[in-house]
Enzyme design. Sequence first.
Site, mmCIF file in Angstrom:
data_model
loop_
_atom_site.group_PDB
_atom_site.id
_atom_site.type_symbol
_atom_site.label_atom_id
_atom_site.label_comp_id
_atom_site.label_asym_id
_atom_site.label_seq_id
_atom_site.Cartn_x
_atom_site.Cartn_y
_atom_site.Cartn_z
ATOM 1 N N CYS A 2 0.847 -1.197 0.000
ATOM 2 C CA CYS A 2 0.000 0.000 0.000
ATOM 3 C C CYS A 2 0.879 1.242 0.000
ATOM 4 O O CYS A 2 2.083 1.174 0.209
ATOM 5 C CB CYS A 2 -0.904 0.009 1.223
ATOM 6 N N TRP A 86 -3.730 -1.697 -1.364
ATOM 7 C CA TRP A 86 -3.656 -2.974 -2.087
ATOM 8 C C TRP A 86 -4.159 -4.011 -1.094
ATOM 9 O O TRP A 86 -3.476 -4.345 -0.139
ATOM 10 C CB TRP A 86 -2.216 -3.258 -2.496
ATOM 11 N N ASN A 112 1.002 0.067 5.869
ATOM 12 C CA ASN A 112 1.427 -0.710 4.712
ATOM 13 C C ASN A 112 2.049 -1.991 5.241
ATOM 14 O O ASN A 112 2.845 -1.948 6.174
ATOM 15 C CB ASN A 112 2.454 0.089 3.895
ATOM 16 N N GLY A 113 1.679 -3.140 4.665
ATOM 17 C CA GLY A 113 2.293 -4.391 5.083
ATOM 18 C C GLY A 113 1.317 -5.320 5.771
ATOM 19 O O GLY A 113 0.097 -5.204 5.616
ATOM 20 N N GLU A 501 13.018 -11.676 -24.486
ATOM 21 C CA GLU A 501 12.089 -10.555 -24.396
ATOM 22 C C GLU A 501 12.781 -9.201 -24.464
ATOM 23 O O GLU A 501 12.292 -8.286 -25.138
ATOM 24 C CB GLU A 501 11.307 -10.617 -23.073
ATOM 25 N N HIS A 517 20.419 -34.932 -27.571
ATOM 26 C CA HIS A 517 19.450 -35.357 -28.577
ATOM 27 C C HIS A 517 19.180 -34.247 -29.588
ATOM 28 O O HIS A 517 18.090 -34.183 -30.161
ATOM 29 C CB HIS A 517 18.145 -35.795 -27.904
ATOM 30 N N LYS A 616 1.937 -5.667 -21.887
ATOM 31 C CA LYS A 616 1.913 -6.195 -20.524
ATOM 32 C C LYS A 616 0.803 -7.220 -20.333
ATOM 33 O O LYS A 616 0.975 -8.225 -19.660
ATOM 34 C CB LYS A 616 1.739 -5.048 -19.519
#
Length: 621
Positions: A2, A86, A112-113, A501, A517, A616
């Site tokens: 967050c 979040w 946060n966390g 990429e 192989h 994305k």
Amino acid sequence: MCGIVGYVGKRPCRDLLIAGLEKLEYRGYDSAGISLLEDGRIDSVRAVGNLANLRAAVGLDGTGSNGDRVAVAAPPATIGLAHTRWATHGRVTEENAHPHGDCDDQIQIVANGIVENHAELRRELEAEGHRFSSETDAEIVAHLIERRYAGDLTEAVRLAFAELRGHYAFAAMHRDQPDTLVAARQECPLVVGLGDGEAFLASAIPAFLAETRRVLQIENGEIVTVRGDGATLIDAAGNRMAREVEEVTWDQDAAEKGGYETFMLKEIHEQPDAVAETIADRLPSTDRVDLSEVDLPDAFVAGMRRIVIVACGTSYHAGLVGRYAIEQWARVPVEMDIASEYRYRDPVVGPDDLVIGITQSGETADTLAAMRLARERGARVMGLTNIMGSQATRDADTILFTRAGLEIGVAATKTFTAQVAAMYLLGLWLAQARGTLPGERLATLIAELKGIPSKIDQALESIEEEVQEIAAAEYRGRFFLYLGRNIGLPVCLEGALKMKEISYIPSDAYAAGEMKHGPIALLDESTPVVCVATDSPVLDKVLSNVAEVRARGADVIAIATEGNERVAEVTDQVVYVPVTDWVLQPILAILPLQLLAYHVARLRGLNVDQPRNLAKTVTVE
């Protein structure tokens, strides 16, 4: 992951706080909120969704009679806190949005966390009569401060801090101390910005860079008291600490990248946090995995016939790692399918099968189509995604979320390691439910997994310079071959994909036993061969294959486990990663391969954040 912002000073701060949140929205965008303290009263506004909804809720996005946008006059409050969320604990609702208050709304906090011991603290506080208004672990902090407050907010925060376990940062204000913010940090980022008669708190510097470049970094285990005239630091024991104020010279673009040269490099270095956020509260003790959010009946888990994983690209490679872990630990057969192929082979699937669709965005068209087909045919379907509210959450019977935060770089890095961590959680949870792991082995694996974030941090710090040197020697290569066996093979596949990429160098990944192989014909003195040779039951076989490669003159770069000198004896260059259980090793072994691709691409002058022809999120078939 967050974002938190705080302000105390001379200016009306509503607009300053919301401007700060806009710079942190990459850290969370499920909901947002703001609390302002004025004349002994705290006013709070919260809104579900992205910041546009909060702006509208506080009147910043009103429309005048002529159609022009007009802002409601900002309240004169000169102290406040704001947050963009979040979601981890608790659904995405207005009640669960921050800031959170105590019983009498004297205190407001933003956090946060993860608070790992939130459940036991909540039971204790409820027994004392505290009333909770949300489902979050963060609200615990407000009530702990309330319990400890006796006129000194700093001391109350210090005492509350001592009762918390987990990784978190939080900031608090009290209506009786209208000139003071107090914050604390444990593992999650926290910085202070110092201006002229004002100060800011934030999760990252971009939140206040437009206002001041004077920064005070807060370290783990520290508590900071912030007023308009400056900031003071103490440790958890209450001892005063000195810290130099730094002058930040970044421009705004560099600040949004956290001082890193690209978003991809920033996100590589965010992997400790991404993995920690994904696993922390789901490992509440040393002997138990808690995936209570996963809605799978006990009888189904016990009688499961098989698991089918469908995914694309990087998510497919994370699923391959998960296949090895689940089969090792839970003893359930696991099949992997490329999602874009799954529905076209008329798959046989039924009610005793669990189909897992892995999609970072939750919007990958091929994966969603595979999930829908499996559900139509009677299978139970789980979505593993990073995005709440995405289509995958609507198409699945149950969801397991990663918590990596927003990933800007097109090439997945932190979302891969978060997906692998989530697959490990699922494997251990299934083993726990099915009784297929002895208690001692389960406890050992839980302890190892809980230690992975710090080992990622340790590895990133120790390997970067060495990987840069290897990249400088090899970046002109025309082809890279990646070799591994068993659980090392998915690491090779992901490493080769990263090289393709962002560096545009042709690369291939093969099971090392399959090399003779066919692929051995590609080898000569100009071919870099990257070999994942971390400790495992098949290491001897891997080293035998490596000897065959060296006999053809190829330059062998090995990824090995610290302390294993045998690998150095049969390879040209070795990058060591920390010791952990061999099944967990991929989450560390991928780090040097991400960095190798990154530095090769940078040396070739390429845009690693926006590689050509790629997007994305792939929302078309």
